[in-house]
Design a protein around this motif. Sequence first.
Motif, PDB file in Angstrom:
ATOM      1  N   GLY A 190       0.833  -1.220   0.000  1.00 33.36           N
ATOM      2  CA  GLY A 190       0.000   0.000   0.000  1.00 33.36           C
ATOM      3  C   GLY A 190       0.853   1.250   0.000  1.00 33.36           C
ATOM      4  N   ALA A 219       0.601  -4.590  15.458  1.00 32.01           N
ATOM      5  CA  ALA A 219       0.164  -3.657  16.506  1.00 32.01           C
ATOM      6  C   ALA A 219      -0.812  -2.646  15.931  1.00 32.01           C
ATOM      7  CB  ALA A 219       1.371  -2.929  17.102  1.00 32.01           C
ATOM      8  N   SER A 220      -1.851  -2.366  16.696  1.00 31.07           N
ATOM      9  CA  SER A 220      -2.874  -1.423  16.242  1.00 31.07           C
ATOM     10  C   SER A 220      -2.385   0.012  16.326  1.00 31.07           C
ATOM     11  CB  SER A 220      -4.129  -1.578  17.100  1.00 31.07           C
ATOM     12  OG  SER A 220      -3.790  -1.382  18.465  1.00 31.07           O
ATOM     13  N   ASN A 221      -1.296   0.231  17.038  1.00 30.50           N
ATOM     14  CA  ASN A 221      -0.729   1.575  17.116  1.00 30.50           C
ATOM     15  C   ASN A 221       0.777   1.430  17.325  1.00 30.50           C
ATOM     16  OD1 ASN A 221       0.124   4.216  18.109  1.00 30.50           O
ATOM     17  ND2 ASN A 221      -2.057   4.647  18.225  1.00 30.50           N
ATOM     18  N   MET A 222       1.551   2.040  16.436  1.00 31.39           N
ATOM     19  CA  MET A 222       3.004   1.831  16.467  1.00 31.39           C
ATOM     20  C   MET A 222       3.727   2.983  17.147  1.00 31.39           C
ATOM     21  SD  MET A 222       3.956  -0.862  14.032  1.00 31.39           S
ATOM     22  CE  MET A 222       2.825  -2.071  13.355  1.00 31.39           C
ATOM     23  N   LYS A 226     -11.380   7.129   7.853  1.00 32.68           N
ATOM     24  CA  LYS A 226     -11.053   5.884   8.569  1.00 32.68           C
ATOM     25  C   LYS A 226     -12.197   4.898   8.435  1.00 32.68           C
ATOM     26  CE  LYS A 226      -9.292   4.014  12.924  1.00 32.68           C
ATOM     27  NZ  LYS A 226      -8.347   3.110  12.245  1.00 32.68           N
ATOM     28  N   GLY A 255      -0.559   4.749  -0.208  1.00 32.24           N
ATOM     29  CA  GLY A 255      -1.568   5.137   0.785  1.00 32.24           C
ATOM     30  C   GLY A 255      -1.015   6.149   1.785  1.00 32.24           C
ATOM     31  N   LYS A 256      -1.869   6.586   2.711  1.00 29.08           N
ATOM     32  CA  LYS A 256      -1.465   7.618   3.675  1.00 29.08           C
ATOM     33  C   LYS A 256      -0.293   7.130   4.529  1.00 29.08           C
ATOM     34  CE  LYS A 256      -5.904   8.267   4.994  1.00 29.08           C
ATOM     35  NZ  LYS A 256      -6.590   7.720   3.805  1.00 29.08           N
ATOM     36  N   MET A 257      -0.369   5.919   5.071  1.00 29.57           N
ATOM     37  CA  MET A 257       0.719   5.397   5.901  1.00 29.57           C
ATOM     38  C   MET A 257       1.860   4.867   5.038  1.00 29.57           C
ATOM     39  SD  MET A 257       0.529   5.828   9.092  1.00 29.57           S
ATOM     40  CE  MET A 257       1.899   4.737   9.401  1.00 29.57           C
ATOM     41  N   GLY A 277       0.457  -3.222  10.405  1.00 25.02           N
ATOM     42  CA  GLY A 277      -0.177  -2.106  11.121  1.00 25.02           C
ATOM     43  C   GLY A 277      -1.651  -1.968  10.812  1.00 25.02           C
ATOM     44  N   THR A 330      -5.542  -2.228  10.802  1.00 30.07           N
ATOM     45  CA  THR A 330      -6.429  -2.441  11.955  1.00 30.07           C
ATOM     46  C   THR A 330      -7.817  -2.889  11.487  1.00 30.07           C
ATOM     47  OG1 THR A 330      -7.212  -0.147  11.953  1.00 30.07           O
ATOM     48  CG2 THR A 330      -5.260  -0.640  13.286  1.00 30.07           C
ATOM     49  N   PHE A 336       0.526  -1.661   5.870  1.00 29.11           N
ATOM     50  CA  PHE A 336      -0.574  -0.842   6.382  1.00 29.11           C
ATOM     51  C   PHE A 336      -1.484  -0.672   5.165  1.00 29.11           C
ATOM     52  CE2 PHE A 336       0.918   1.430  10.386  1.00 29.11           C
ATOM     53  CZ  PHE A 336       2.133   0.787  10.508  1.00 29.11           C
ATOM     54  N   SER A 337      -2.343  -1.650   4.897  1.00 32.24           N
ATOM     55  CA  SER A 337      -3.179  -1.531   3.692  1.00 32.24           C
ATOM     56  C   SER A 337      -4.652  -1.687   4.080  1.00 32.24           C
ATOM     57  CB  SER A 337      -2.721  -2.530   2.629  1.00 32.24           C
ATOM     58  OG  SER A 337      -2.744  -3.865   3.089  1.00 32.24           O
ATOM     59  N   SER A 375      -6.449  -7.221   1.983  1.00 38.20           N
ATOM     60  CA  SER A 375      -5.123  -7.189   1.378  1.00 38.20           C
ATOM     61  C   SER A 375      -4.076  -7.770   2.340  1.00 38.20           C
ATOM     62  CB  SER A 375      -4.802  -5.735   1.017  1.00 38.20           C
ATOM     63  OG  SER A 375      -3.437  -5.514   1.001  1.00 38.20           O
ATOM     64  N   GLU A 430       1.308  -1.934  -4.725  1.00 39.52           N
ATOM     65  CA  GLU A 430      -0.064  -1.442  -4.551  1.00 39.52           C
ATOM     66  C   GLU A 430      -1.041  -2.496  -5.079  1.00 39.52           C
ATOM     67  OE1 GLU A 430      -2.363   0.613  -3.675  1.00 39.52           O
ATOM     68  OE2 GLU A 430      -1.206   1.951  -2.408  1.00 39.52           O
ATOM     69  N   ARG A 431      -2.319  -2.202  -4.937  1.00 39.58           N
ATOM     70  CA  ARG A 431      -3.357  -3.115  -5.428  1.00 39.58           C
ATOM     71  C   ARG A 431      -3.328  -3.151  -6.957  1.00 39.58           C
ATOM     72  NH1 ARG A 431      -6.764   0.780  -7.145  1.00 39.58           N
ATOM     73  NH2 ARG A 431      -6.657   2.669  -5.885  1.00 39.58           N
TER      74      ARG A 431
HETATM   75  P1  NAD Z   1      -5.112   4.334   2.964  1.00 40.28           P
HETATM   76  O1  NAD Z   1      -6.428   3.938   2.401  1.00 40.28           O
HETATM   77  O2  NAD Z   1      -4.629   5.747   2.779  1.00 40.28           O
HETATM   78  O3  NAD Z   1      -3.969   3.363   2.377  1.00 40.28           O
HETATM   79  C1  NAD Z   1      -4.142   1.982   2.133  1.00 40.28           C
HETATM   80  C2  NAD Z   1      -3.409   1.680   0.829  1.00 40.28           C
HETATM   81  O4  NAD Z   1      -3.414   0.251   0.652  1.00 40.28           O
HETATM   82  C3  NAD Z   1      -4.101   2.307  -0.393  1.00 40.28           C
HETATM   83  O5  NAD Z   1      -3.162   3.030  -1.167  1.00 40.28           O
HETATM   84  C4  NAD Z   1      -4.636   1.091  -1.141  1.00 40.28           C
HETATM   85  O6  NAD Z   1      -4.670   1.267  -2.565  1.00 40.28           O
HETATM   86  C5  NAD Z   1      -3.609   0.011  -0.723  1.00 40.28           C
HETATM   87  N1  NAD Z   1      -4.078  -1.345  -0.978  1.00 40.28           N
HETATM   88  C6  NAD Z   1      -5.350  -1.835  -0.931  1.00 40.28           C
HETATM   89  N2  NAD Z   1      -5.368  -3.139  -1.303  1.00 40.28           N
HETATM   90  C7  NAD Z   1      -4.080  -3.478  -1.589  1.00 40.28           C
HETATM   91  C8  NAD Z   1      -3.458  -4.680  -2.027  1.00 40.28           C
HETATM   92  N3  NAD Z   1      -4.157  -5.800  -2.269  1.00 40.28           N
HETATM   93  N4  NAD Z   1      -2.092  -4.697  -2.193  1.00 40.28           N
HETATM   94  C9  NAD Z   1      -1.368  -3.568  -1.966  1.00 40.28           C
HETATM   95  N5  NAD Z   1      -1.922  -2.379  -1.591  1.00 40.28           N
HETATM   96  C10 NAD Z   1      -3.255  -2.346  -1.382  1.00 40.28           C
HETATM   97  O7  NAD Z   1      -5.160   3.958   4.507  1.00 40.28           O
HETATM   98  P2  NAD Z   1      -4.171   4.398   5.690  1.00 40.28           P
HETATM   99  O8  NAD Z   1      -4.711   5.568   6.412  1.00 40.28           O
HETATM  100  O9  NAD Z   1      -2.758   4.437   5.187  1.00 40.28           O
HETATM  101  O10 NAD Z   1      -4.357   3.159   6.703  1.00 40.28           O
HETATM  102  C11 NAD Z   1      -4.085   1.821   6.329  1.00 40.28           C
HETATM  103  C12 NAD Z   1      -4.318   0.901   7.520  1.00 40.28           C
HETATM  104  O11 NAD Z   1      -3.376   1.215   8.559  1.00 40.28           O
HETATM  105  C13 NAD Z   1      -5.701   1.050   8.161  1.00 40.28           C
HETATM  106  O12 NAD Z   1      -6.138  -0.212   8.590  1.00 40.28           O
HETATM  107  C14 NAD Z   1      -5.437   1.964   9.351  1.00 40.28           C
HETATM  108  O13 NAD Z   1      -6.389   1.831  10.394  1.00 40.28           O
HETATM  109  C15 NAD Z   1      -4.086   1.453   9.783  1.00 40.28           C
HETATM  110  N6  NAD Z   1      -3.286   2.367  10.613  1.00 40.28           N
HETATM  111  C16 NAD Z   1      -2.547   1.787  11.593  1.00 40.28           C
HETATM  112  C17 NAD Z   1      -1.705   2.553  12.368  1.00 40.28           C
HETATM  113  C18 NAD Z   1      -0.819   1.866  13.380  1.00 40.28           C
HETATM  114  O14 NAD Z   1      -0.029   2.540  14.078  1.00 40.28           O
HETATM  115  N7  NAD Z   1      -0.889   0.529  13.502  1.00 40.28           N
HETATM  116  C19 NAD Z   1      -1.619   3.938  12.172  1.00 40.28           C
HETATM  117  C20 NAD Z   1      -2.389   4.506  11.160  1.00 40.28           C
HETATM  118  C21 NAD Z   1      -3.218   3.701  10.367  1.00 40.28           C
END
Ligand code: NAD
Length: 267
Positions: free
Chosen positions: A8, A122-125, A159, A11-13, A98, A100, A75-76, A80, A34-35
């Motif tokens: 991913g 971990a749900s929060n890193m 979210k 994505g944002k993370m 990461g 959740t 973090f996807s 996925s 990516e997907r």
């Molecule tokens: P996001 O939607 O911005 O990013 C997710 C990315 O994953 C997207 O770019 C999407 O296209 C990609 N993706 C989807 N399916 C895929 C696949 N099959 N293969 C590869 N890539 C794929 O979401 P986000 O805000 O970055 O959050 C992602 C996850 O991380 C969520 O579950 C969020 O709750 C979690 N999160 C965890 C923490 C932590 O500290 N553990 C912190 C922030 C977010």
Amino acid sequence: MIKIGVAGAAGKMGSRITALSADYAGLKLAGAFERNGHKDIGKDVGPLTGAGETGILLSEGIREIINNVDVIIDFSSIESTKANLKEASANKTAMVIGTTGFTKEDLAEIGPYLKEIPCVMASNMSLGVNLLFKVLQDVARVLGDDYDIEIVEAHHRLKKDAPSGTALKMAQVIAGAVGRDLDEVGVYARHGIIGARTKKEIGIQTVRAGDIVGEHTVLFGGLGERIEITHRASSRDTFARGALKAALWLAGKPAGLYDMQDVLGLK
Ligand code: NAD
């Protein structure tokens, strides 16, 4: 040098993990994916994530990169991550997860795969939240049943899961500390004539608005006083750096499931 692959990555993370990986001397970005059908497949991930050219092109799916990396940082999304874990497990490639929102059924499905590889999940890193998990247990144990326990979490409008994995983990550690079963005492919504609060319930409430990165307040309400413990994340970089630290820490660890308490030495 530990070679990482980022799931991913657009994505944002994923984009922050990709961009910040250059700060860690022991890590080398060796793959990013990516997907299927993502519009940026084939482009250099550096400029895509706000960094300079890396020479690493965004791949379509995990299979294109799995043989070139030591650790996948994922973090996807739930579906996925489940699929990526199965591939990583078959290849004996370590993972930092990461994502959740896994249900009990999801966790039962992935449990056997998690045991096959070294994996930090971990749900929060962030360091701050992981320290709070420890502090909250102590506070809850001392205050016991005389104080009402409420958790309020707030996140950005995009979210997908609620309540946050962090709020649930906070509720679990507190419930454990005061000898309650969260399945029995968790209250996730209140509306209408609900009557007096029961002594043992643990309220977990969700706010979704704008671009809030992540806020959690745990309130212990007694008679004549209350304690509020709040964590506010102001940037996703705190989670991204935690994930990169976890990837470094995993090097050479035996197969097994670890969490950020292990990584940060908080156990
Ligand atoms: P996001 O939607 O911005 O990013 C997710 C990315 O994953 C997207 O770019 C999407 O296209 C990609 N993706 C989807 N399916 C895929 C696949 N099959 N293969 C590869 N890539 C794929 O979401 P986000 O805000 O970055 O959050 C992602 C996850 O991380 C969520 O579950 C969020 O709750 C979690 N999160 C965890 C923490 C932590 O500290 N553990 C912190 C922030 C977010």
